[in-house]
Each structure stands twice: as C-alpha cells, then as structure tokens.
Design an enzyme around this catalytic site. Structure first.
Site, short mmCIF file in Angstrom:
data_model
loop_
_atom_site.label_atom_id
_atom_site.label_comp_id
_atom_site.label_asym_id
_atom_site.label_seq_id
_atom_site.Cartn_x
_atom_site.Cartn_y
_atom_site.Cartn_z
N ASN A 5 10.21 -21.30 23.91
CA ASN A 5 8.78 -21.36 24.19
C ASN A 5 8.35 -20.18 25.05
O ASN A 5 7.75 -19.23 24.57
CB ASN A 5 8.44 -22.70 24.85
CG ASN A 5 6.94 -22.93 24.92
OD1 ASN A 5 6.15 -22.02 24.76
ND2 ASN A 5 6.54 -24.17 25.17
N ASP A 6 8.73 -20.21 26.33
CA ASP A 6 8.30 -19.13 27.23
C ASP A 6 8.79 -17.75 26.78
O ASP A 6 8.09 -16.76 26.95
CB ASP A 6 8.80 -19.39 28.66
CG ASP A 6 8.15 -20.63 29.26
OD1 ASP A 6 7.06 -21.00 28.80
OD2 ASP A 6 8.74 -21.22 30.19
#
Lengths: 93, 459
Positions: free
Chosen positions: B385-386
């Site tokens: 995600n990040d």
C-alpha cells in the site's frame, strides 16, 4: 602501543572492512545477511564458555551458563536458519 | 599456547570476513555462511582449550540446551516468521553480552585486581547496549509475533522518559567505572537500560520494523564488540564490529527507502494516526472480478507483480508463483518489483518468493523496476500500500512525503488486490486506488490470486 589503543584500532579497522564487504551484498540477500551476521554476533559465546567453565563463584557460573544458552541459540539457530534460507535461492533454469 | 589460541582467533575472524563476502552473491552465499559457521566452531574449540576453564560439565549442559533450542527454532520457523526469529536471535546475542560482562566484572573484583579503565568502561557499555538490545528485541519479537499489538504504543511524555532513562543509565555507567567493586551499580545500569529498551521499541509500529530490526542487529554487534573490550579478545571485537557495520548499513538503507531520518522512525510515532480519506475515493474506485482480470491478462507482454507485507500475511507466495508460471508458459514476461521496506525486515519478500521457487533474477529492486513499469501492460499489487502510494511524490508533508515508491501507476493497467480501501501503515489514503487505470480486486490475497489463475486456465 597502549593495549587499549591497539584494541580500538582493530575495532575501527574492522568497522571499515564491514562497510566495504557489506555494501556489496545485493538487496535480495538482505534477510540472510541479517540472520547470518546475527549468528556471527553470537561470538560472545567465547566469553560465555569461559564464564561458565572457570568456576570463579556460583554467581558467575550461573551467569555464564545462561549466557552460554543464549549465545548458543543465537549461533546454532542463526547459522542453520541462514543455511535453510540460502538454499532456496536459485536461478532460472 | 595462549599465542596459538589468539592466532586461531584471528583465523576465525578472517573466516567471518570471507563468510560475509560470500553473502555478496546468491551463488556463493551458501558457502559464505558455512565459512562463517566454521569460523565460529573454530573459535569455540579454541576457547575450550583456554586455561581458565577448569570444569566442562556446565559447558556441556549449556551447549546442549542452546543447541537444542537453536535447532528447533531454525527448523520449525516459517519463512513468513523470519523477522520475529531474527529479532529473537538479536535479543539473545545482546542478553549474552550483558551476562558475560557482568560475570567478568565479578571475577575481576574477586581476584582483587583493580580493573583497568578499559575494562570498566566497556563493561558499562556492554551492559547498556546489551540490555537495550535484549529488551528492545523481545518487544519487537512480541509485536511481530502478535503477542502484543503492533500499533505504536506511547506513554505520556514518552521522549522525556527515554532521555531520562538514558541519562540515568549513563550516570550508573559512570558509577560502574568509579566503583567497580560495587557490583550492584552494574545491575542497576542493566535494569535502567532494560526499561529504556522496552520504551524505545514500544512506540514503533509494524511497517517501521525493518528499521528497528536492522538497528537492533547493529546494536547486538556493538554489544559483542564491547564485550570484546571487556575480555580483551580480538575475535569478539572484530566480529562485533563487522555486525555493527552491517546493521548500520541496513538501517540507513531502510531509512532512505522511507525518506525519514532515523530519529523520526524512532520517535516520530508514525502509524498512530489516520488521515481521513475524504472524497478522494468517492465514485472513482472501480471494482473488478477475477474473471475480468484473467481476460485483461490474456495476450499481454509484460506483467510486474509488486508484493507487500499482505502477501506474507495471506501466505500467498505459492499462489503468486503459480500465476507467474502460468503467465510465463504463455509467453508473458513476469517480473517482481520489490520495495526495500516491503515486509517486516530487509529482504523479507525475496525470501518468501525464493521459498516459493521464484528465481532470484526475476526479483527486481525499486531502481531496476521503475523504468520498466512505463512499458508494462499490467502491474499487480498484492498486499502493498504505502510503498506504491503516488501521494508520496506530490506531498510536501506527512509521513509519506518524499518516500521513493514503486511507480505502478505508470503501468497501463494496475490491479490492486486488497481486502478494503483501508489505509496502509502510514495512515494516508492512497490515490492509486482511485486512479483511472486502476482496478480494485477486493478479497483475500491468496484466494484472489488462485481465482485469477483458475479463470486464466479455463478461459
């Protein structure tokens, strides 16, 4: 030379060797590098063996045996698990 | 005899260096690790000849117990659990240093020798670094193993406590140097440093673990080196320095990969807050199905798979391998793009994919994969995600600002396999999910990959 300065020189030179050698390790091997170097840091086992075997006092023997158990787990487990991991890395065949 | 032993120790130290050098390439790495192990065995055997050792019964017991636990842990551990195992081993190394230095100072006092300043200073250093390493590692282990929550945990004025404990530890260290015969100072120092170790790692959350584990790795080496100064033993000094350097390099690489200084990782408490997604997702997120993904993958030339910690959690590495093999059998080029901080320790994803028999030359670093992504038909993000959040490029502030990312958004189509739109560890919404070329495949990582593979086979 003052023994302390000699020891410090060894330390500093070894740090430089470490930087040189380890910068060349590719990211794909960073986990085995960490577990393998971790096993090497279990070198304290040398001190633990002496403390456990020199029979100075009961206290130092107890400290030595606990330290020996810790360091042995670190060394044996570390090298073994690194070996297990490294054997999985293979090229395209 | 003593000279011979010391020469032997130097041979062991040289073997450690050759061993680490061998880890520089997958082809030589197995041999490198074995060289390191031979060096260690040599050091142990030489030590057993030391004239100070007069009794072997406890040594045999200690070695037997340690070997048994070490073998069990190393053989039983799953590859997904590697970060917590390494954390645990780090801790044991640090703990051993504390105890060895503690025993050494007792022995020195007992023989009514006045311990040298080198010895007392390095004893205090071993106690401080070793105790921080031991307890910090145990907390990291507990967080990674899920025994305690991996969310950052803070107490009021947390940093002030850290500073205070460090000052107390240093003060006690001075007392150890001034009054080495009062052994209690040493154990008080160890106690204060232990609390410091716990408090240092408690506020650090899951995705920052790669930094913490690297740092603890470095500290365990420095503790060993420091114990080497206590015992005046060159092999401890050299081996400890090597490991200290290695951990430091990894720590700095991990920090660079997040564009955050070490102080921010240790004291920033990132992950404790979540920024509201607002309307960046509203009406823009497109959901897809395994069948649709299978159709998309039909006839493409290049697919890049970007894994994150979610792949480890879902144990999806074998499913991912099957999908990659199927695509390759149809002439598709499949590559993997791996962010330096993907997972919970440096190289975590690489080990998982190696376990699933993905050849290592398919695993590309961020620098290698980013130029390729612009000529990629489909990028599949699984459990990351990040590390793929394009907001990192545009934002000037916030936890992700300036973090280098894997530029999956440059691929023609992006498939994101994820359970929901919930934010990643940094707590920042991900505009990638709402991008025009992104399709969300909602569900369990492993399940979804298996379904895509099946749809490809039947379709």
């Amino acid at each position: 030379m003052d023994p302390f300065i000699a020891a410090l020189a060894i330390f500093i030179l070894a740090v430089f060797v470490g930087f040189e050698v380890i910068t060349k390790v590719p990211p794909t091997l960073h986990t085995p590098l960490m577990s393998g170097s971790n096993a090497i840091s279990g070198i304290t086992i040398v001190g633990a063996l002496i403390a456990a075997g020199e029979k100075a006092t009961t206290a130092t023997t107890i400290l030595g045996v606990i330290a020996l158990v810790f360091a042995t787990i670190n060394v044996v487990g570390g090298f073994l698990v690194t070996h297990r991991m490294l054997r999985m890395f293979r090229r395209k065949d | 005899m003593n000279t011979l032993i010391n020469l032997g120790y130097l041979v062991a130290a040289a073997l450690f260096i050759f061993g680490l050098k061998g880890l520089g390439h997958p082809r030589t790495a197995v041999r490198g690790n074995l060289l390191g192990a031979v060096g260690m065995l040599l050091a142990v055997l030489l030590t057993l000849l030391d004239r100070h050792i007069i009794s072997y019964e406890w040594i045999l017991i200690g070695l037997a117990i340690g070997t048994a636990f070490g073998v069990i842990l190393a053989v039983k551990v799953q590859m997904t659990q590697m970060p917590q195992l390494v954390a645990l081993f780090n801790g044991f190394g640090g703990g051993a240093s504390v105890l060895v230095a503690g025993a050494a100072i007792i022995v020195a006092v007992l023989h009514s020798r006045v311990p040298s300043t080198q010895m007392t200073v390095s004893t205090a250093t071993s106690g401080l670094i070793g105790a921080v390493t031991f307890w910090g590692s145990l907390v990291a282990f507990a967080k990674l193993q899920g025994i305690i929550s991996s969310r950052p945990a803070k107490i009021p004025v947390h940093q002030l406590w850290n500073v205070l404990l460090l000052l107390v530890s240093l003060g006690l260290g001075v007392l150890v140097v001034l009054q080495p015969s009062a052994v209690a100072w040493y154990w008080l120092l160890v106690a204060a440093s232990s609390v410091l170790g716990v408090l240092m790692v408690m506020p650090i959350g899951g995705a920052d673990m790669p930094v913490v584990i690297s740092l603890l790795n470095s500290l365990s080496g420095l503790a060993a080196a420091s114990t080497g100064f206590v015992l005046n033993n060159s092999v401890l000094i050299i081996a400890g320095a090597l490991v200290g350097a290695s951990g430091l390099i990894l720590t700095s690489l991990m920090c660079k990969a997040m564009n955050r200084p070490l102080s921010n990782v240790l004291f920033g408490g990132v992950g404790a807050t979540t920024i509201e997604a607002g309307d960046i997702y509203a009406g823009k997120v497109k959901s897809t199905s395994p069948e649709e993904v299978a159709m998309l993958l039909d006839g493409v030339q290049r697919v890049v798979i970007v894994p994150g910690y979610g792949m480890a959690v879902a144990q999806a590495q074998y499913a991912v391998r099957d999908l990659a093999n199927l695509l390759e059998s149809r002439g598709v080029e499949v590559l993997f793009g791996i962010h330096p901080v993907a997972g919970r320790m440096p190289g975590h994803m690489n080990v998982l994919l190696a376990e699933a028999n993905v050849p290592y030359d398919k695993l590309k670093t961020m620098e290698q994969i980013n130029p390729v992504l612009e000529q990629t038909d489909v990028a599949i993000v699984i459990g990351a995600n990040d590390t793929v959040n394009p907001a990192a490029r545009e934002e000037n502030s916030g936890p992700l600002a300036g973090m280098p990312i894997i530029a999956v958004d440059k691929a023609r189509t992006v498939i994101v396999i994820k359970r929901s739109l919930s934010p990643g560890f940094a707590g920042v919404p991900n505009p990638l999910f709402a991008a025009d070329n992104t399709l969300m495949l909602f569900g369990d990582g492993k399940q979804m990959v298996v379904e895509v593979t099946e749809a490809l086979q039947t379709g």
